[in-house]
Write a protein that holds these residues in place. Structure first.
Motif, PDB file in Angstrom:
ATOM      1  N   UNK A  54     -30.808 -54.837 -18.491  1.00  0.00           N
ATOM      2  CA  UNK A  54     -31.498 -54.088 -19.392  1.00  0.00           C
ATOM      3  C   UNK A  54     -30.527 -53.994 -20.437  1.00  0.00           C
ATOM      4  N   UNK A  55     -30.722 -54.679 -21.702  1.00  0.00           N
ATOM      5  CA  UNK A  55     -29.938 -54.441 -22.862  1.00  0.00           C
ATOM      6  C   UNK A  55     -30.800 -54.092 -24.112  1.00  0.00           C
ATOM      7  N   UNK A  56     -30.365 -52.931 -24.787  1.00  0.00           N
ATOM      8  CA  UNK A  56     -31.167 -52.526 -26.122  1.00  0.00           C
ATOM      9  C   UNK A  56     -30.359 -52.926 -27.255  1.00  0.00           C
ATOM     10  N   UNK A  57     -30.995 -53.219 -28.182  1.00  0.00           N
ATOM     11  CA  UNK A  57     -30.457 -53.452 -29.669  1.00  0.00           C
ATOM     12  C   UNK A  57     -30.996 -52.234 -30.423  1.00  0.00           C
ATOM     13  N   UNK A  58     -29.964 -51.610 -30.711  1.00  0.00           N
ATOM     14  CA  UNK A  58     -30.180 -50.068 -31.349  1.00  0.00           C
ATOM     15  C   UNK A  58     -29.630 -50.235 -32.740  1.00  0.00           C
ATOM     16  N   UNK A  59     -30.343 -49.538 -33.691  1.00  0.00           N
ATOM     17  CA  UNK A  59     -29.727 -49.687 -35.079  1.00  0.00           C
ATOM     18  C   UNK A  59     -30.851 -49.151 -35.994  1.00  0.00           C
ATOM     19  N   UNK A  60     -30.416 -48.674 -37.040  1.00  0.00           N
ATOM     20  CA  UNK A  60     -31.496 -48.261 -38.135  1.00  0.00           C
ATOM     21  C   UNK A  60     -32.457 -49.210 -38.651  1.00  0.00           C
ATOM     22  N   UNK A  61     -33.246 -48.776 -39.485  1.00  0.00           N
ATOM     23  CA  UNK A  61     -34.329 -49.671 -39.865  1.00  0.00           C
ATOM     24  C   UNK A  61     -33.638 -50.616 -40.814  1.00  0.00           C
ATOM     25  N   UNK A  62     -33.903 -52.057 -40.892  1.00  0.00           N
ATOM     26  CA  UNK A  62     -33.322 -52.953 -41.597  1.00  0.00           C
ATOM     27  C   UNK A  62     -32.003 -53.521 -41.122  1.00  0.00           C
ATOM     28  N   UNK A  63     -31.526 -53.017 -40.010  1.00  0.00           N
ATOM     29  CA  UNK A  63     -30.114 -53.780 -39.540  1.00  0.00           C
ATOM     30  C   UNK A  63     -30.231 -55.085 -38.841  1.00  0.00           C
ATOM     31  N   UNK A  64     -31.648 -55.667 -38.694  1.00  0.00           N
ATOM     32  CA  UNK A  64     -31.746 -56.872 -38.358  1.00  0.00           C
ATOM     33  C   UNK A  64     -32.007 -57.110 -36.756  1.00  0.00           C
ATOM     34  N   UNK A 216     -34.281 -45.608 -31.660  1.00  0.00           N
ATOM     35  CA  UNK A 216     -34.094 -44.178 -30.963  1.00  0.00           C
ATOM     36  C   UNK A 216     -33.043 -44.175 -30.130  1.00  0.00           C
ATOM     37  N   UNK A 217     -31.910 -43.578 -30.551  1.00  0.00           N
ATOM     38  CA  UNK A 217     -30.663 -43.507 -29.677  1.00  0.00           C
ATOM     39  C   UNK A 217     -30.851 -42.980 -28.366  1.00  0.00           C
ATOM     40  N   UNK A 218     -31.818 -41.865 -28.273  1.00  0.00           N
ATOM     41  CA  UNK A 218     -31.754 -41.321 -27.013  1.00  0.00           C
ATOM     42  C   UNK A 218     -32.798 -42.489 -26.031  1.00  0.00           C
ATOM     43  N   UNK A 219     -33.751 -42.900 -26.566  1.00  0.00           N
ATOM     44  CA  UNK A 219     -34.431 -44.021 -25.910  1.00  0.00           C
ATOM     45  C   UNK A 219     -33.435 -45.060 -25.177  1.00  0.00           C
ATOM     46  N   UNK A 224     -31.055 -48.249 -20.772  1.00  0.00           N
ATOM     47  CA  UNK A 224     -30.138 -49.518 -20.989  1.00  0.00           C
ATOM     48  C   UNK A 224     -29.097 -49.443 -19.927  1.00  0.00           C
ATOM     49  N   UNK A 225     -28.933 -50.607 -19.333  1.00  0.00           N
ATOM     50  CA  UNK A 225     -27.640 -50.870 -18.608  1.00  0.00           C
ATOM     51  C   UNK A 225     -26.515 -51.093 -19.813  1.00  0.00           C
ATOM     52  N   UNK A 236     -22.030 -54.175 -33.989  1.00  0.00           N
ATOM     53  CA  UNK A 236     -20.814 -53.393 -34.150  1.00  0.00           C
ATOM     54  C   UNK A 236     -19.946 -52.981 -32.757  1.00  0.00           C
ATOM     55  N   UNK A 237     -20.872 -52.789 -31.774  1.00  0.00           N
ATOM     56  CA  UNK A 237     -20.356 -52.469 -30.531  1.00  0.00           C
ATOM     57  C   UNK A 237     -21.472 -52.884 -29.271  1.00  0.00           C
ATOM     58  N   UNK A 238     -21.019 -53.270 -28.223  1.00  0.00           N
ATOM     59  CA  UNK A 238     -21.926 -53.485 -26.960  1.00  0.00           C
ATOM     60  C   UNK A 238     -21.127 -52.684 -25.779  1.00  0.00           C
ATOM     61  N   UNK A 239     -21.853 -51.824 -25.116  1.00  0.00           N
ATOM     62  CA  UNK A 239     -21.149 -51.127 -24.157  1.00  0.00           C
ATOM     63  C   UNK A 239     -22.198 -50.395 -23.193  1.00  0.00           C
ATOM     64  N   UNK A 240     -21.829 -50.026 -22.396  1.00  0.00           N
ATOM     65  CA  UNK A 240     -22.848 -48.802 -21.390  1.00  0.00           C
ATOM     66  C   UNK A 240     -23.079 -47.721 -22.484  1.00  0.00           C
ATOM     67  N   UNK A 241     -24.135 -47.110 -21.988  1.00  0.00           N
ATOM     68  CA  UNK A 241     -24.492 -45.858 -22.976  1.00  0.00           C
ATOM     69  C   UNK A 241     -23.231 -44.569 -22.840  1.00  0.00           C
ATOM     70  N   UNK A 242     -22.490 -44.611 -21.701  1.00  0.00           N
ATOM     71  CA  UNK A 242     -21.467 -43.728 -21.720  1.00  0.00           C
ATOM     72  C   UNK A 242     -20.154 -44.110 -22.727  1.00  0.00           C
ATOM     73  N   UNK A 243     -19.911 -45.446 -22.817  1.00  0.00           N
ATOM     74  CA  UNK A 243     -19.005 -46.029 -23.547  1.00  0.00           C
ATOM     75  C   UNK A 243     -19.281 -45.674 -24.968  1.00  0.00           C
ATOM     76  N   UNK A 244     -20.470 -46.106 -25.398  1.00  0.00           N
ATOM     77  CA  UNK A 244     -20.867 -45.837 -26.710  1.00  0.00           C
ATOM     78  C   UNK A 244     -20.737 -44.314 -27.212  1.00  0.00           C
ATOM     79  N   UNK A 245     -21.035 -43.511 -26.325  1.00  0.00           N
ATOM     80  CA  UNK A 245     -21.107 -42.169 -26.735  1.00  0.00           C
ATOM     81  C   UNK A 245     -19.839 -41.523 -26.664  1.00  0.00           C
TER      82      UNK A 245
END
Length: 367
Positions: A54-64, A216-219, A224-225, A236-245
C-alpha cells in the motif's frame, strides 16, 4: 445496522477469500514524463510498488500526484517513460485491459441502479452470468459492510455508504492493482477516518497492490506501508511513515509532512546552534545563519533558571489528551509547544522553552 457513521461489522473470511486477487502485481513507473503542450507536469517520475504493498502519493494540489495515477491507469498517455504492471510494459495498453480497479473522489454510481447492480456492473460488462455476478457483488458488498443495503439506490445512501459501494465495485473484478484517487476528500471528518481504516483493513485482508492519492498527510501516514511525497512533478522522498516524519530528506518534505515551526540558528560544521545549544544536523547544510525545523513534541517547557530561551504564550489549544500552545520567543520566533492537557497556560504568561537533543533539518534564510 451499519451506517456511514459507524464501523462495518466483523465479516466472515469467506467474503475476503472470494474476492482476493489471484496474484497481486508490482507496479513500476520508469522515468515517466507528462507534458500538456509546453507545460511539463511530471519530470521523470520513478516509483516501485511491491506486490501487495500500500503506497500513497502525497503532496499539495498541483504537484502531479493525480496525473501520475492517471498515467498508471492508462487514462493519460505518458509523454516519455514506461509504466509496468507485473513486470510487463503496459504503456500502450488501454485502461480496460490493465486489470486494475479504480475509486475516485466522486462516487460515480448509476442513479437508476441499486447498490448490488452498481457493484456487479463491471462483471456484467465482462460477460459474467447474472447469477454469478450477483453472488460476487454480494460478497463485495459484505466485505465493505453494506450487504444489508444491496437493494438501495444511491440517493437512499449517505456519502460514506456510496463510497463503500464504489470501493466494492472496484474490488469485485478482483483486480491485480487498486488505484484510489482522493476517495475520501468529499466526506466529513469522522466518516473519512472510519472509511480510511476500512480501506486499509480490506487491503490487508485481500493483499491487493494499492496506490492511494491524497493531499492529507495524516491520511497517508495512517494507512500506508510507504509514502511517496511529491512536489512540482517530482518525487521528493519515498519511505515509511516513520522515516518521512523523523528523517525527512529535505526542507520541502519537512515542511509538508507533520507540523513544524521555524526558528533561527547558525550552522557550524555538522551542527547547528539553536537557543544556546548545539544540535546535530539531519542533512549537510551551508555554514552560517539558517532556519531550523522544530516539531511541537520536541519543544519542552523548562524552569526559569534552566537552559533555553524566554517566551510569551500567545495562544493555547486543548486537544483532548494534550494541549498545544503557541509561544513567541525572545528573538521573535513563533513556536508551537506540545504539553500535557493538565497544564493550562494563560495567554500572556512568561515561560521558558528548550529543544530536545535531536537531529534537526535546516534551510537557508529566506531572501
Amino acid at each position: 445496522m451499519t451506517t456511514a457513521d459507524t464501523p462495518a461489522r466483523a465479516l466472515p473470511d469467506t467474503a475476503a477469500t472470494a474476492l482476493a486477487p489471484s496474484a497481486s502485481s508490482g507496479v513500476e513507473l520508469r522515468g515517466v514524463v507528462k507534458d500538456y503542450g509546453s507545460t511539463r507536469v511530471l519530470h521523470g517520475v520513478d516509483l516501485d510498488v511491491a506486490p501487495g504493498e500500500f503506497v500513497s502519493l502525497l503532496g499539495p494540489s498541483g504537484c502531479g500526484k493525480t496525473t501520475a495515477l492517471r498515467v498508471l491507469a492508462g487514462l493519460e498517455q505518458a509523454s516519455a517513460g514506461e509504466v509496468r504492471i507485473g513486470g510487463r510494459d503496459v504503456s500502450g495498453v488501454p485502461t480496460n485491459k490493465r486489470d486494475i480497479g479504480m475509486v475516485f473522489q466522486s462516487y460515480s454510481l448509476f442513479p437508476h441502479l441499486r447498490a448490488l447492480e452498481n457493484t456487479a456492473f463491471g462483471l456484467r460488462r465482462r460477460g459474467v452470468g447474472t447469477a454469478e455476478a450477483r453472488r460476487r457483488a454480494g460478497d463485495a458488498l459484505d466485505l465493505v459492510g453494506l450487504g444489508h443495503l444491496a437493494d438501495r439506490y444511491a440517493h437512499q445512501m449517505s456519502g460514506g455508504q456510496q463510497q463503500r459501494v464504489a470501493l466494492a465495485r472496484a474490488l469485485v473484478t478482483e483486480p491485480r492493482v487498486l488505484l484510489l484517487d482522493e476517495p475520501l476528500s468529499a466526506l466529513d471528518a469522522k466518516v473519512r477516518v472510519q472509511l480510511r481504516d476500512e480501506i486499509r483493513r480490506i487491503q490487508q485482508r485481500l493483499g491487493t497492490t494499492t496506490v492511494f492519492v491524497t493531499h492529507d498527510q495524516e491520511e497517508a501516514l495512517a494507512v500506508s506501508d510507504r509514502v511517496a511525497v511529491m512536489g512540482a512533478g517530482r518525487i521528493l522522498q519515498v519511505g515509511s511513515p516513520e522515516e518521512l516524519y523523523t528523517r525527512p530528506a529535505n526542507a520541502e518534505v519537512a515542511a509538508f509532512v507533520g507540523s513544524s515551526s521555524l526558528v533561527p540558528g547558525v550552522v557550524t560544521g555538522a551542527t547547528v546552534e539553536v537557543w544556546g545549544r548545539r544540535l546535530p544536523l539531519l542533512a549537510a547544510a551551508d555554514e552560517g545563519p539558517c532556519e531550523v525545523f522544530v516539531r511541537p513534541e520536541n519543544v519542552r517547557l523548562v524552569g526559569a533558571g534552566e537552559e533555553g530561551t524566554d517566551a510569551v504564550v500567545e495562544q493555547t489549544t486543548f486537544l483532548g489528551s494534550i494541549r498545544r500552545s503557541l509561544v513567541a520567543t525572545a528573538e521573535g520566533s513563533h513556536v508551537h509547544v506540545q504539553h500535557g492537557a493538565d497544564l493550562g497556560l494563560a495567554v500572556g504568561a512568561r515561560v521558558r522553552v528548550r529543544l530536545d537533543d535531536i537531529a534537526v533539518l535546516t534551510r537557508p534564510v529566506a531572501g
